[in-house]
Design a protein around this motif. Structure first.
Motif, PDB file in Angstrom:
ATOM      1  N   VAL A  13      23.552 -20.470 -65.367  1.00 41.23           N
ATOM      2  CA  VAL A  13      22.778 -19.209 -65.275  1.00 41.23           C
ATOM      3  C   VAL A  13      23.261 -18.709 -63.879  1.00 41.23           C
ATOM      4  O   VAL A  13      23.418 -19.253 -62.804  1.00 41.23           O
ATOM      5  N   VAL A  14      23.810 -17.347 -64.340  1.00 42.67           N
ATOM      6  CA  VAL A  14      24.500 -16.645 -63.088  1.00 42.67           C
ATOM      7  C   VAL A  14      23.485 -15.570 -62.762  1.00 42.67           C
ATOM      8  O   VAL A  14      22.903 -14.789 -63.547  1.00 42.67           O
ATOM      9  N   LEU A  15      23.196 -15.476 -61.175  1.00 38.81           N
ATOM     10  CA  LEU A  15      22.322 -14.670 -60.779  1.00 38.81           C
ATOM     11  C   LEU A  15      23.010 -13.403 -60.067  1.00 38.81           C
ATOM     12  O   LEU A  15      23.852 -13.640 -59.323  1.00 38.81           O
ATOM     13  N   ALA A  16      22.870 -12.532 -60.614  1.00 40.23           N
ATOM     14  CA  ALA A  16      23.407 -11.033 -60.091  1.00 40.23           C
ATOM     15  C   ALA A  16      22.654 -10.292 -59.433  1.00 40.23           C
ATOM     16  O   ALA A  16      21.363 -10.002 -59.752  1.00 40.23           O
ATOM     17  N   LEU A  17      23.063 -10.209 -58.045  1.00 37.27           N
ATOM     18  CA  LEU A  17      22.100  -9.531 -56.983  1.00 37.27           C
ATOM     19  C   LEU A  17      22.780  -8.056 -56.928  1.00 37.27           C
ATOM     20  O   LEU A  17      23.823  -7.726 -57.254  1.00 37.27           O
ATOM     21  N   ASP A  18      22.009  -7.207 -56.389  1.00 38.81           N
ATOM     22  CA  ASP A  18      22.359  -5.729 -55.969  1.00 38.81           C
ATOM     23  C   ASP A  18      23.604  -5.926 -55.302  1.00 38.81           C
ATOM     24  O   ASP A  18      23.924  -6.598 -54.372  1.00 38.81           O
ATOM     25  N   GLY A  19      24.748  -4.883 -55.579  1.00 42.40           N
ATOM     26  CA  GLY A  19      26.017  -4.977 -54.830  1.00 42.40           C
ATOM     27  C   GLY A  19      27.017  -5.744 -55.652  1.00 42.40           C
ATOM     28  O   GLY A  19      27.989  -6.228 -55.028  1.00 42.40           O
ATOM     29  N   VAL A  20      26.574  -6.673 -56.676  1.00 39.89           N
ATOM     30  CA  VAL A  20      27.467  -7.653 -57.184  1.00 39.89           C
ATOM     31  C   VAL A  20      29.046  -7.203 -57.656  1.00 39.89           C
ATOM     32  O   VAL A  20      28.951  -5.889 -57.737  1.00 39.89           O
ATOM     33  N   TYR A  21      29.931  -7.936 -57.512  1.00 37.71           N
ATOM     34  CA  TYR A  21      31.370  -7.676 -57.693  1.00 37.71           C
ATOM     35  C   TYR A  21      31.466  -7.844 -59.105  1.00 37.71           C
ATOM     36  O   TYR A  21      31.214  -9.131 -59.743  1.00 37.71           O
ATOM     37  N   PRO A  22      31.811  -6.946 -60.187  1.00 40.33           N
ATOM     38  CA  PRO A  22      32.010  -7.187 -61.579  1.00 40.33           C
ATOM     39  C   PRO A  22      33.008  -8.226 -61.932  1.00 40.33           C
ATOM     40  O   PRO A  22      32.744  -9.098 -62.884  1.00 40.33           O
ATOM     41  N   THR A  72      26.054  -2.386 -59.400  1.00 40.50           N
ATOM     42  CA  THR A  72      27.300  -3.135 -58.671  1.00 40.50           C
ATOM     43  C   THR A  72      27.908  -2.469 -57.647  1.00 40.50           C
ATOM     44  O   THR A  72      27.589  -1.362 -57.182  1.00 40.50           O
ATOM     45  N   CYS A  73      28.954  -3.262 -57.292  1.00 39.25           N
ATOM     46  CA  CYS A  73      29.746  -2.528 -55.794  1.00 39.25           C
ATOM     47  C   CYS A  73      30.485  -1.516 -56.575  1.00 39.25           C
ATOM     48  O   CYS A  73      31.104  -0.659 -55.684  1.00 39.25           O
ATOM     49  N   ALA A  74      30.651  -1.266 -57.940  1.00 43.26           N
ATOM     50  CA  ALA A  74      31.637  -0.148 -58.487  1.00 43.26           C
ATOM     51  C   ALA A  74      30.726   1.048 -58.890  1.00 43.26           C
ATOM     52  O   ALA A  74      29.481   1.093 -58.406  1.00 43.26           O
ATOM     53  N   PRO A 106      27.280 -15.085 -57.789  1.00 43.62           N
ATOM     54  CA  PRO A 106      28.536 -14.355 -57.183  1.00 43.62           C
ATOM     55  C   PRO A 106      28.605 -13.411 -56.005  1.00 43.62           C
ATOM     56  O   PRO A 106      27.395 -13.042 -55.595  1.00 43.62           O
ATOM     57  N   PRO A 107      29.618 -13.038 -55.666  1.00 43.17           N
ATOM     58  CA  PRO A 107      29.679 -12.063 -54.334  1.00 43.17           C
ATOM     59  C   PRO A 107      28.942 -10.741 -54.765  1.00 43.17           C
ATOM     60  O   PRO A 107      28.991 -10.353 -55.693  1.00 43.17           O
ATOM     61  N   TYR A 108      28.322 -10.224 -53.487  1.00 42.14           N
ATOM     62  CA  TYR A 108      27.706  -8.927 -53.519  1.00 42.14           C
ATOM     63  C   TYR A 108      28.088  -8.072 -52.159  1.00 42.14           C
ATOM     64  O   TYR A 108      29.020  -8.577 -51.412  1.00 42.14           O
ATOM     65  N   VAL A 130      26.210 -23.034 -57.054  1.00 43.34           N
ATOM     66  CA  VAL A 130      27.453 -22.742 -56.761  1.00 43.34           C
ATOM     67  C   VAL A 130      27.722 -21.135 -56.297  1.00 43.34           C
ATOM     68  O   VAL A 130      26.873 -20.212 -56.737  1.00 43.34           O
ATOM     69  N   SER A 131      28.273 -20.871 -55.033  1.00 40.94           N
ATOM     70  CA  SER A 131      28.451 -19.473 -54.640  1.00 40.94           C
ATOM     71  C   SER A 131      29.991 -19.087 -54.507  1.00 40.94           C
ATOM     72  O   SER A 131      30.737 -20.138 -54.446  1.00 40.94           O
ATOM     73  N   ILE A 132      30.195 -18.014 -54.949  1.00 39.49           N
ATOM     74  CA  ILE A 132      31.620 -17.364 -54.645  1.00 39.49           C
ATOM     75  C   ILE A 132      31.321 -16.204 -53.866  1.00 39.49           C
ATOM     76  O   ILE A 132      30.835 -15.536 -53.736  1.00 39.49           O
ATOM     77  N   CYS A 133      32.465 -16.391 -52.759  1.00 43.17           N
ATOM     78  CA  CYS A 133      32.525 -15.672 -51.979  1.00 43.17           C
ATOM     79  C   CYS A 133      31.291 -15.320 -51.059  1.00 43.17           C
ATOM     80  O   CYS A 133      30.672 -16.262 -50.360  1.00 43.17           O
ATOM     81  N   THR A 134      30.669 -13.960 -50.904  1.00 42.67           N
ATOM     82  CA  THR A 134      29.546 -13.705 -49.950  1.00 42.67           C
ATOM     83  C   THR A 134      28.465 -14.279 -50.616  1.00 42.67           C
ATOM     84  O   THR A 134      27.473 -14.211 -50.014  1.00 42.67           O
ATOM     85  N   GLY A 135      28.722 -14.985 -51.780  1.00 42.72           N
ATOM     86  CA  GLY A 135      27.230 -15.436 -52.328  1.00 42.72           C
ATOM     87  C   GLY A 135      26.972 -16.661 -51.490  1.00 42.72           C
ATOM     88  O   GLY A 135      25.691 -17.122 -51.397  1.00 42.72           O
TER      89      GLY A 135
END
Length: 318
Positions: A5-14, A45-47, A69-71, A98-103
């Motif tokens: 399960v991937v938790l998408a937070l505000d500002g997520v990097y696509p 997203t951050c985009a 993922p990062p945000y 698991v975290s990626i970058c700023t996660g």
């Protein structure tokens, strides 16, 4: 089937948001990947676009692995929004996270990294340490596997850590197949040191890549720093300095890592004895292989073989 399960937070990097789906789906029917938000609503997203996910935070209750993922860096603080804390509280004890970058900032702010070793993007190391002094940060590596919690560095290191998970779950052959399908290397040499800002080398100079390629084809030989430097037509000192700046580790450490990796593949895919494998990969004795293997992976070669030995069916597709 293992549920991710991937938790998408505000500002997520696509880009990083899509890495778990791309990697784990390429492992066939072994994984199911779902995406959720902390409140069930759309995620900015951050985009310049917002995404709508299919699941709310309740999906976290069913996860075997959770990926964050990062945000947006501007949103990284020592505290988390209530909705995010409540979502994280739904994760079952023992679930792999698991975290990626700023996660990693999310995990640290939730107190999940206290007393643990972790990593994040090298450029954020000082900021992270200032916010979370209880975390042992290692900004020199691509990812840290601390058992039930794994943290990774920036962007493409999300690919590295997801491939590592496939390898840990199903062996190197499965991870290598995923890497081929995704057209990415099954592992990357060195750590983040090779990506830290540094002066651009003179384009007229020759790097160490051709010698590294040659060494990988000749691991069975008694390779030394002198041998490598001679192949690269450099002095020992120049070769060692250039190798370290390009790879992020010394030639000796790199050779050991490559030999252990080759030994791991042979343990999975052949019936060769440990002593025979030692000779094939360049260790002087089986004892030397056992020592380096255990130091690198924390397990003896034969124990590793029992855990990750490929079945006949797997070997047919390797």
């Amino acid at each position: 089937m293992h549920r991710v399960v991937v938790l998408a937070l505000d500002g997520v990097y696509p880009f990083e948001l899509g890495i778990p789906k791309r990697i784990f789906d390429s492992a066939g029917s072994r994984y199911e990947v779902l995406t959720c938000s902390a409140d069930g609503g759309p995620v900015r997203t951050c985009a310049d676009f917002t995404i709508t996910v299919e699941h709310g935070p309740e999906a976290l209750r069913t996860a075997d692995t959770v990926v964050i993922p990062p945000y947006d860096l501007a949103l990284t603080t020592p505290s988390l929004p209530r909705s995010v804390l409540e979502a994280l509280a739904l994760i079952r004890p023992g679930t792999r996270i698991v975290s990626i970058c700023t996660g990693a900032f999310v995990l640290a702010a939730a107190g999940l990294l206290d007393g643990r070793r972790a990593t994040t993007h090298w450029q954020l190391a000082d900021h992270f340490r200032a916010l979370f002094p209880r975390v042992t940060l290692d900004p020199d590596v691509l990812f840290v596997d601390d058992g039930d919690i794994l943290t990774s560095a920036g962007a493409a290191s999300g690919v590295d850590v997801c491939l590592h998970i496939v390898r840990a779950d199903h062996g190197s052959a499965a991870a290598n197949r995923v890497a081929r399908l995704c057209v990415v290397p099954p592992w990357r040499d060195g750590g983040q040191a090779q990506y830290i800002e540094a002066p651009v080398p003179d384009p007229t100079t020759t790097g160490t890549a051709p010698t590294r390629h040659w060494a990988l084809e000749n691991l069975h030989l008694p390779l030394t720093l002198d041998t490598l430097a001679e192949h690269a037509r450099m002095s020992r000192r120049t070769f060692a300095r250039r190798f370290g700046s390009e790879v992020g580790m010394s030639p000796g450490r790199w050779l050991i890592a490559q030999r252990v990796e080759r030994a791991r593949q042979l343990l999975e895919s052949s019936e060769l004895s440990v002593d025979h494998i030692a000779g094939r990969v360049g260790f002087a004795t089986g004892t030397s292989l056992r020592q380096h293997f255990h130091s690198s992976l924390g397990v003896a070669p034969l124990a590793y073989r029992r855990t990750f030995r490929m079945s006949t069916d797997d070997r047919a597709y390797a």
